[in-house]
Write a protein that holds these residues in place. Structure first.
Motif, PDB file in Angstrom:
ATOM      1  N   LYS A  35      13.045 -11.448 -44.091  1.00 34.43           N
ATOM      2  CA  LYS A  35      13.585 -11.279 -43.033  1.00 34.43           C
ATOM      3  C   LYS A  35      13.795  -9.561 -43.255  1.00 34.43           C
ATOM      4  O   LYS A  35      14.126  -8.715 -42.027  1.00 34.43           O
ATOM      5  CB  LYS A  35      15.843 -11.522 -44.163  1.00 34.43           C
ATOM      6  CG  LYS A  35      15.008 -13.031 -44.301  1.00 34.43           C
ATOM      7  CD  LYS A  35      16.685 -13.021 -44.509  1.00 34.43           C
ATOM      8  CE  LYS A  35      16.935 -13.517 -46.107  1.00 34.43           C
ATOM      9  NZ  LYS A  35      18.607 -13.753 -46.969  1.00 34.43           N
ATOM     10  N   LEU A  69      11.974  -3.697 -33.431  1.00 35.35           N
ATOM     11  CA  LEU A  69      11.111  -2.887 -32.415  1.00 35.35           C
ATOM     12  C   LEU A  69      11.162  -3.562 -31.042  1.00 35.35           C
ATOM     13  O   LEU A  69      10.714  -3.283 -29.475  1.00 35.35           O
ATOM     14  CB  LEU A  69       9.987  -2.799 -32.986  1.00 35.35           C
ATOM     15  CG  LEU A  69       9.614  -2.066 -34.887  1.00 35.35           C
ATOM     16  CD1 LEU A  69       8.724  -2.034 -34.821  1.00 35.35           C
ATOM     17  CD2 LEU A  69      10.369  -0.540 -33.644  1.00 35.35           C
ATOM     18  N   LEU A  70      11.079  -4.601 -30.558  1.00 39.45           N
ATOM     19  CA  LEU A  70      10.998  -5.768 -29.977  1.00 39.45           C
ATOM     20  C   LEU A  70      11.767  -5.170 -28.234  1.00 39.45           C
ATOM     21  O   LEU A  70      10.692  -5.172 -27.749  1.00 39.45           O
ATOM     22  CB  LEU A  70      11.278  -7.652 -29.684  1.00 39.45           C
ATOM     23  CG  LEU A  70      11.257  -8.444 -28.650  1.00 39.45           C
ATOM     24  CD1 LEU A  70       9.837  -8.485 -28.773  1.00 39.45           C
ATOM     25  CD2 LEU A  70      11.970  -9.851 -29.708  1.00 39.45           C
ATOM     26  N   GLY A 129      18.383  -5.684 -30.647  1.00 34.36           N
ATOM     27  CA  GLY A 129      17.548  -6.366 -31.876  1.00 34.36           C
ATOM     28  C   GLY A 129      18.448  -6.256 -32.897  1.00 34.36           C
ATOM     29  O   GLY A 129      17.940  -7.578 -33.922  1.00 34.36           O
ATOM     30  N   PHE A 155      10.990  -7.968 -42.538  1.00 39.89           N
ATOM     31  CA  PHE A 155      10.009  -7.513 -41.839  1.00 39.89           C
ATOM     32  C   PHE A 155      10.536  -8.269 -39.908  1.00 39.89           C
ATOM     33  O   PHE A 155      10.658  -8.106 -38.962  1.00 39.89           O
ATOM     34  CB  PHE A 155       8.976  -8.752 -42.549  1.00 39.89           C
ATOM     35  CG  PHE A 155       7.791  -8.924 -41.310  1.00 39.89           C
ATOM     36  CD1 PHE A 155       7.051  -8.112 -40.730  1.00 39.89           C
ATOM     37  CD2 PHE A 155       7.633 -10.271 -39.786  1.00 39.89           C
ATOM     38  CE1 PHE A 155       5.326  -8.322 -40.088  1.00 39.89           C
ATOM     39  CE2 PHE A 155       6.785 -10.650 -39.516  1.00 39.89           C
ATOM     40  CZ  PHE A 155       5.843  -9.850 -39.194  1.00 39.89           C
ATOM     41  N   MET A 156      11.125  -9.727 -40.324  1.00 39.23           N
ATOM     42  CA  MET A 156      12.060  -9.777 -39.057  1.00 39.23           C
ATOM     43  C   MET A 156      12.904  -9.293 -38.544  1.00 39.23           C
ATOM     44  O   MET A 156      12.901  -8.572 -37.401  1.00 39.23           O
ATOM     45  CB  MET A 156      13.490 -11.696 -39.325  1.00 39.23           C
ATOM     46  CG  MET A 156      12.933 -11.681 -37.772  1.00 39.23           C
ATOM     47  SD  MET A 156      13.721 -13.968 -38.748  1.00 39.23           S
ATOM     48  CE  MET A 156      15.856 -13.560 -39.597  1.00 39.23           C
ATOM     49  N   ASN A 157      13.353  -8.350 -39.360  1.00 36.87           N
ATOM     50  CA  ASN A 157      14.858  -7.010 -39.262  1.00 36.87           C
ATOM     51  C   ASN A 157      14.297  -6.464 -38.160  1.00 36.87           C
ATOM     52  O   ASN A 157      14.447  -5.741 -37.588  1.00 36.87           O
ATOM     53  CB  ASN A 157      15.388  -6.730 -40.342  1.00 36.87           C
ATOM     54  CG  ASN A 157      16.580  -5.857 -39.322  1.00 36.87           C
ATOM     55  OD1 ASN A 157      16.921  -6.318 -38.321  1.00 36.87           O
ATOM     56  ND2 ASN A 157      17.742  -5.388 -40.550  1.00 36.87           N
ATOM     57  N   ILE A 158      13.251  -5.680 -39.002  1.00 41.52           N
ATOM     58  CA  ILE A 158      12.289  -5.131 -37.866  1.00 41.52           C
ATOM     59  C   ILE A 158      11.505  -4.999 -36.868  1.00 41.52           C
ATOM     60  O   ILE A 158      11.969  -4.466 -36.229  1.00 41.52           O
ATOM     61  CB  ILE A 158      11.651  -3.851 -39.170  1.00 41.52           C
ATOM     62  CG1 ILE A 158      11.955  -3.615 -40.865  1.00 41.52           C
ATOM     63  CG2 ILE A 158      10.482  -2.811 -38.546  1.00 41.52           C
ATOM     64  CD1 ILE A 158      11.037  -2.993 -41.620  1.00 41.52           C
ATOM     65  N   SER A 159      10.885  -6.266 -37.127  1.00 38.60           N
ATOM     66  CA  SER A 159      10.058  -7.216 -35.879  1.00 38.60           C
ATOM     67  C   SER A 159      11.244  -7.018 -35.011  1.00 38.60           C
ATOM     68  O   SER A 159      10.898  -6.036 -33.322  1.00 38.60           O
ATOM     69  CB  SER A 159       9.601  -7.938 -35.788  1.00 38.60           C
ATOM     70  OG  SER A 159       8.359  -7.896 -37.069  1.00 38.60           O
ATOM     71  N   LEU A 160      12.569  -6.958 -35.090  1.00 35.63           N
ATOM     72  CA  LEU A 160      13.019  -7.686 -34.521  1.00 35.63           C
ATOM     73  C   LEU A 160      13.957  -6.495 -33.177  1.00 35.63           C
ATOM     74  O   LEU A 160      14.719  -6.486 -32.327  1.00 35.63           O
ATOM     75  CB  LEU A 160      14.082  -8.689 -34.375  1.00 35.63           C
ATOM     76  CG  LEU A 160      14.155  -9.776 -34.927  1.00 35.63           C
ATOM     77  CD1 LEU A 160      14.978 -10.467 -34.975  1.00 35.63           C
ATOM     78  CD2 LEU A 160      13.345 -10.363 -33.323  1.00 35.63           C
ATOM     79  N   PHE A 185      19.145 -10.033 -34.856  1.00 39.97           N
ATOM     80  CA  PHE A 185      18.764 -10.798 -36.145  1.00 39.97           C
ATOM     81  C   PHE A 185      19.672 -12.380 -36.491  1.00 39.97           C
ATOM     82  O   PHE A 185      19.377 -12.057 -37.565  1.00 39.97           O
ATOM     83  CB  PHE A 185      18.361  -9.529 -37.034  1.00 39.97           C
ATOM     84  CG  PHE A 185      18.355  -9.601 -38.987  1.00 39.97           C
ATOM     85  CD1 PHE A 185      17.250 -10.001 -39.394  1.00 39.97           C
ATOM     86  CD2 PHE A 185      19.020  -9.179 -39.180  1.00 39.97           C
ATOM     87  CE1 PHE A 185      17.167 -10.290 -40.437  1.00 39.97           C
ATOM     88  CE2 PHE A 185      19.332  -9.371 -41.062  1.00 39.97           C
ATOM     89  CZ  PHE A 185      18.233 -10.086 -41.169  1.00 39.97           C
TER      90      PHE A 185
END
Length: 400
Positions: A119, A128-129, A86, A121-126, A90
Motif C-alpha cells: 500500500k 506521482l501519477l 493522487g 508503494f501504491m500510495n507513492i505511485s498514485l 489512493f
C-alpha cells in the motif's frame, strides 16, 4: 480455517480490552491501521503545501515531467491539485477494495489492516501519477474536487450533529439524567457564554468602522441563527434543552469566525483587525500548522464515525464485527483529499495564495458562510422532521 478465524478473534479481543498502546503492540490491526492512514493523509497535506509554497526551489527536478510544461504546471494551485488527485485515488482504491467489510475474519479486513509495503508503494505511485497527466485532466479534477469537498463538509456536519445529539440523549437517559444534570447545565451555560463572547469579540475585531457592512451582517445573522436554534430547541413539542443548541452555537460561531478570517488580508476591516490584535508572521505560521492538523483530525474523526449514517442502529454489535466502516472511512479520506486541496488554493485555482496561508479568499469566505447556514438548516430539520412525521401519521390514522 476456523482455527485461524478464532485466533484472529482472540487477538483482536485482547486489543479491545487492553490499553490504547496495545493497538500498536499486537501487529497489524484495524485500530492501528486508522492512525497509519491518518499519517499518510497528513504527509499528503504537507506535500501539497510544499509544492505550492516551495515548488520553485525544486523546479529543476519537476522539469523532467513532460506534462508539466517546463515545471510551471506542477507548481502552485495545479501542483496542489495533482497531489490531491493522487491522494484521492489512493483512498478511492481502498474504498472500492474494502467497502462492505463487516467481519474481522473477512479477507478484505487483512488488506485494510495489513500489506503496508504494497500500500505504501501504491500510495507513492498514485501521488506521482498525476504529474504525468496533461493539465486538462487536472483542471477537470479541480472542478470535481469542488463537489467532493462539499460532500466532505456535509458528511462532517452530519457527524457533528450526530455527536451532539448522542451526547444530549446520553445525558437525558435514565442512567445519567440525575447524575449529569449539574454537569449538563454547566456545559450548556459555558457553551452560550463562549458563543456570546465570540460574537462580541468578532464585533470588536472585524467591524472597526460602520462601513464593514458585510462583516456586521455575518455576525448579526449568526446571532439571529443562535437565537432561532435555541427557540426551536426549547419549543414544548421539541424540548431538547439547552445543550444541543449551545454546542451547535459553538460550531456556528466558529464557522462565522472562519468565514471572516478567510477574507483577503487587503480588506480594510481585516487589516485593522490584524493591527489591533498584533498578529505577525509567527502567528501566521502557527495558525497554518493548527489548520493543517485540524484538517487531518476532522477527517480522521469523521471517517471512524460511520454509525451516524446507519439507518438501522445496532445497539448490540457482535464480537467479530469491524470497529468502524472501512469503506466509509476511506471514502471520507478521499473527499478529505479534495477538501484540503480546496483550502490550499482558496477554492479557486486562479487565486494566488501567499506563503503559509490557507483557506483565504472571498470564495473561501462564502463557502464557510453557506456551510454555516446549511448547518443550521440541517439541525432545525432534524428537530422538526420527527414532529412533522408523527403529525402526518396521526392524521393518516384518524382518516382511516
Amino acid at each position: 480455517m476456523e482455527g485461524s478465524n478464532s485466533s484472529i478473534a482472540e487477538r483482536y479481543g485482547k486489543i479491545k480490552l487492553g490499553y490504547w498502546l496495545d493497538q500498536f503492540r499486537h501487529g497489524s490491526n484495524p485500530w492501528m491501521a486508522r492512525y497509519i492512514y491518518g499519517l499518510l493523509f497528513l504527509v499528503a497535506n504537507l506535500l501539497a503545501w510544499a509544492v505550492r509554497d516551495y515548488g520553485h526551489s525544486i523546479l529543476k527536478e519537476i522539469k523532467r515531467f513532460k506534462e508539466c510544461n517546463g515545471g510551471e504546471d506542477c507548481l502552485g494551485a495545479e501542483g496542489v491539485l495533482r497531489v490531491s488527485l493522487g491522494c484521492s485515488l489512493f483512498y478511492l482504491a481502498m474504498f472500492l477494495s474494502t467497502a462492505g467489510t463487516s467481519k474481522l475474519n473477512d479477507r478484505r479486513e487483512l488488506w485494510h489492516s495489513g500489506w503496508w509495503s504494497a500500500k505504501l508503494f501504491m500510495n507513492i505511485s498514485l501521488i506521482l501519477l498525476p504529474f504525468l497527466l496533461p493539465g486538462e485532466i487536472v483542471s477537470i479534477y479541480g472542478e470535481v474536487a469542488h463537489f467532493g469537498a462539499g460532500v466532505f463538509l456535509l458528511i462532517q456536519l452530519i457527524s457533528i450533529i450526530s455527536f451532539i445529539t448522542w451526547l444530549n440523549d446520553c445525558c437525558h437517559s435514565e442512567k445519567y439524567a440525575v447524575r449529569c444534570h449539574i454537569q449538563m447545565m454547566l456545559l450548556a451555560t459555558t457553551a452560550y457564554i463562549i458563543c456570546i463572547l465570540g460574537i462580541i469579540l468578532m464585533y470588536i475585531w472585524y467591524t472597526p468602522q460602520p462601513s464593514c457592512l458585510l462583516n456586521i451582517f455575518f455576525i448579526s445573522w449568526t446571532l439571529v441563527l443562535l437565537q432561532l436554534m435555541t427557540s426551536i430547541s426549547l419549543h414544548p413539542k421539541v424540548n431538547v434543552g439547552f445543550l444541543t443548541p449551545g454546542f451547535m452555537g459553538l460550531y456556528v460561531v466558529f464557522l462565522c469566525w472562519s468565514a471572516i478570517r478567510s477574507e483577503p488580508p487587503e480588506e480594510k476591516c481585516m487589516r485593522k483587525a490584524e493591527l489591533a490584535t498584533g498578529k505577525g508572521d509567527w502567528f501566521t505560521i502557527i495558525s497554518f500548522i493548527i489548520a493543517v492538523l485540524a484538517i487531518v483530525i476532522a477527517t480522521f474523526s469523521t471517517g471512524i464515525d460511520s454509525k451516524c449514517f446507519q439507518f438501522k442502529k445496532d445497539d448490540a454489535p457482535e464480537d467479530d464485527d469491524v470497529p468502524y466502516g472501512y469503506g466509509f472511512f476511506h471514502l471520507v479520506f478521499a473527499t478529505g483529499a479534495m477538501y484540503f486541496a480546496m483550502l490550499l488554493i482558496g477554492w479557486n485555482p486562479n487565486h494566488t495564495m501567499k506563503r503559509f496561508t490557507i483557506d483565504v479568499g472571498w470564495t473561501s469566505t462564502w463557502v464557510r458562510i453557506v456551510n454555516e447556514w446549511v448547518a443550521v438548516c440541517v439541525y432545525i430539520s432534524m428537530l422538526v422532521a420527527p414532529i412533522v412525521w408523527k403529525s402526518r401519521q396521526v392524521a393518516a390514522a384518524s382518516q382511516v
